[in-house]
Write a protein that holds these residues in place. Structure first.
Motif, PDB file in Angstrom:
ATOM      1  N   MET A 191      -5.729  -6.649  15.811  1.00  0.00           N
ATOM      2  CA  MET A 191      -4.998  -7.716  16.487  1.00  0.00           C
ATOM      3  C   MET A 191      -3.539  -7.351  16.766  1.00  0.00           C
ATOM      4  O   MET A 191      -3.042  -7.511  17.888  1.00  0.00           O
ATOM      5  CB  MET A 191      -5.049  -8.996  15.635  1.00  0.00           C
ATOM      6  N   PHE A 192      -2.842  -6.865  15.757  1.00  0.00           N
ATOM      7  CA  PHE A 192      -1.408  -6.628  15.920  1.00  0.00           C
ATOM      8  C   PHE A 192      -1.093  -5.385  16.747  1.00  0.00           C
ATOM      9  O   PHE A 192       0.070  -5.131  17.067  1.00  0.00           O
ATOM     10  CB  PHE A 192      -0.738  -6.561  14.550  1.00  0.00           C
ATOM     11  N   GLU A 193      -2.115  -4.630  17.084  1.00  0.00           N
ATOM     12  CA  GLU A 193      -1.922  -3.485  17.971  1.00  0.00           C
ATOM     13  C   GLU A 193      -2.133  -3.865  19.435  1.00  0.00           C
ATOM     14  O   GLU A 193      -1.840  -3.073  20.332  1.00  0.00           O
ATOM     15  CB  GLU A 193      -2.888  -2.361  17.587  1.00  0.00           C
ATOM     16  N   GLU A 194      -2.647  -5.051  19.673  1.00  0.00           N
ATOM     17  CA  GLU A 194      -2.852  -5.514  21.045  1.00  0.00           C
ATOM     18  C   GLU A 194      -1.503  -5.713  21.733  1.00  0.00           C
ATOM     19  O   GLU A 194      -0.508  -6.080  21.098  1.00  0.00           O
ATOM     20  CB  GLU A 194      -3.655  -6.819  21.038  1.00  0.00           C
ATOM     21  N   ALA A 195      -1.478  -5.485  23.039  1.00  0.00           N
ATOM     22  CA  ALA A 195      -0.221  -5.468  23.785  1.00  0.00           C
ATOM     23  C   ALA A 195       0.581  -6.761  23.630  1.00  0.00           C
ATOM     24  O   ALA A 195       1.806  -6.722  23.434  1.00  0.00           O
ATOM     25  CB  ALA A 195      -0.506  -5.193  25.257  1.00  0.00           C
ATOM     26  N   SER A 196      -0.078  -7.900  23.708  1.00  0.00           N
ATOM     27  CA  SER A 196       0.649  -9.174  23.643  1.00  0.00           C
ATOM     28  C   SER A 196       1.313  -9.387  22.287  1.00  0.00           C
ATOM     29  O   SER A 196       2.450  -9.878  22.211  1.00  0.00           O
ATOM     30  CB  SER A 196      -0.294 -10.336  23.957  1.00  0.00           C
ATOM     31  N   TYR A 197       0.615  -8.978  21.210  1.00  0.00           N
ATOM     32  CA  TYR A 197       1.175  -9.123  19.875  1.00  0.00           C
ATOM     33  C   TYR A 197       2.307  -8.124  19.653  1.00  0.00           C
ATOM     34  O   TYR A 197       3.343  -8.457  19.063  1.00  0.00           O
ATOM     35  CB  TYR A 197       0.086  -8.934  18.805  1.00  0.00           C
ATOM     36  N   ALA A 198       2.110  -6.904  20.103  1.00  0.00           N
ATOM     37  CA  ALA A 198       3.137  -5.873  19.949  1.00  0.00           C
ATOM     38  C   ALA A 198       4.411  -6.268  20.686  1.00  0.00           C
ATOM     39  O   ALA A 198       5.524  -6.099  20.173  1.00  0.00           O
ATOM     40  CB  ALA A 198       2.615  -4.534  20.458  1.00  0.00           C
ATOM     41  N   TYR A 199       4.239  -6.819  21.881  1.00  0.00           N
ATOM     42  CA  TYR A 199       5.411  -7.237  22.658  1.00  0.00           C
ATOM     43  C   TYR A 199       6.123  -8.412  21.986  1.00  0.00           C
ATOM     44  O   TYR A 199       7.356  -8.455  21.897  1.00  0.00           O
ATOM     45  CB  TYR A 199       5.024  -7.617  24.082  1.00  0.00           C
ATOM     46  N   ALA A 200       5.347  -9.378  21.500  1.00  0.00           N
ATOM     47  CA  ALA A 200       5.927 -10.563  20.863  1.00  0.00           C
ATOM     48  C   ALA A 200       6.798 -10.197  19.680  1.00  0.00           C
ATOM     49  O   ALA A 200       7.810 -10.863  19.392  1.00  0.00           O
ATOM     50  CB  ALA A 200       4.817 -11.523  20.426  1.00  0.00           C
ATOM     51  N   ALA A 201       6.420  -9.126  18.964  1.00  0.00           N
ATOM     52  CA  ALA A 201       7.182  -8.710  17.787  1.00  0.00           C
ATOM     53  C   ALA A 201       8.514  -8.070  18.154  1.00  0.00           C
ATOM     54  O   ALA A 201       9.405  -7.944  17.305  1.00  0.00           O
ATOM     55  CB  ALA A 201       6.362  -7.739  16.959  1.00  0.00           C
ATOM     56  N   LYS A 202       8.643  -7.676  19.430  1.00  0.00           N
ATOM     57  CA  LYS A 202       9.854  -6.934  19.816  1.00  0.00           C
ATOM     58  C   LYS A 202      10.572  -7.576  21.019  1.00  0.00           C
ATOM     59  O   LYS A 202      11.345  -6.900  21.701  1.00  0.00           O
ATOM     60  CB  LYS A 202       9.465  -5.493  20.165  1.00  0.00           C
ATOM     61  N   VAL A 203      10.312  -8.847  21.268  1.00  0.00           N
ATOM     62  CA  VAL A 203      11.005  -9.520  22.368  1.00  0.00           C
ATOM     63  C   VAL A 203      12.516  -9.463  22.137  1.00  0.00           C
ATOM     64  O   VAL A 203      12.985  -9.823  21.059  1.00  0.00           O
ATOM     65  CB  VAL A 203      10.548 -10.992  22.472  1.00  0.00           C
ATOM     66  N   PRO A 204      13.288  -8.993  23.097  1.00  0.00           N
ATOM     67  CA  PRO A 204      14.751  -8.918  22.928  1.00  0.00           C
ATOM     68  C   PRO A 204      15.364 -10.288  22.682  1.00  0.00           C
ATOM     69  O   PRO A 204      14.922 -11.286  23.263  1.00  0.00           O
ATOM     70  CB  PRO A 204      15.227  -8.323  24.266  1.00  0.00           C
TER      71      PRO A 204
END
Length: 208
Positions: A191-204
């Motif tokens: 789950m946490f490797e999926e693009a949407s989750y990965a992006y959410a963790a690093k939103v500026p």
């Protein structure tokens, strides 16, 4: 049958949400081997530059009434103690000293959130409730004190910023409402490797 996944549950009996979590842990136990670890919520909040809802005037009544509503919906007995928040240093040290298992820690939560009592005001009764001698002293050994501090630091390093916090495969699931999320993660381990989750963790941060 596949082996259970190891997990760590950080808790402080001051938290009504941790109590509600403990009462629902059976939802996870078929898949997780959960080790409960007592910490000091106050220390964790300070270390993570955070505040508990009980310390925020506007948030306090909303949060407390939400706890009552949530307990009603879940069918879990619930009663606020004489006052809240209160110091949990002594009872948390006791749980460290006793290497509290799920049975003992659940009794500790029940004393506060079912019986509605502050263990500091009735220490002997609290100890008896846990199945200990009524004359059990409040722990004062350096080793116990240091262990509780170490547990709290361990929680911070694991990514916890409040309780209840469950750590599974280095992912922190915070709050009683994340039990369902944890179950979804266990059925979808990437789950946490999926693009949407990965992006959410690093939103500026637009305010930085």
């Amino acid at each position: 049958m596949s082996a259970k996944v190891a997990a760590t549950f950080y808790y402080d009996i001051i938290s009504p949400f941790a109590y509600l979590y403990v009462k629902q842990r059976h939802r996870l136990e078929s898949q997780l081997d959960i080790t409960p670890v007592p910490i000091l919520l106050g220390g964790l909040l300070r270390a993570s530059d955070n505040k508990g809802p009980g310390e925020i005037a506007a948030k306090r009544p909303h949060t407390y009434q939400f706890c009552v509503w949530q307990a009603e919906k879940l069918g879990i007995p619930f009663r606020f103690p004489e006052h809240h928040p209160f110091m949990t240093v002594a009872p948390q040290r006791l749980l460290v000293e006793q290497k509290a298992d799920w049975t003992m820690l659940e009794k500790a939560f029940d004393y506060i959130w079912m019986e509605g009592k502050d263990p500091n005001l009735s220490w002997s009764e609290f100890c008896s409730y846990l199945g200990l001698a009524s004359d059990t002293p409040k722990p004062d050994s350096p080793a116990v004190k240091e262990q509780l501090i170490a547990n709290t630091q361990q929680a911070k390093q694991a990514g916890a910023f409040g309780v209840p916090a469950l750590i599974v495969n280095q992912h922190c699931f915070w709050g009683v409402d994340t039990i369902a999320w944890t179950l979804d993660y266990l059925s979808r381990p990437k789950m946490f490797e999926e693009a949407s989750y990965a992006y959410a963790a690093k939103v500026p941060n637009g305010l930085a």
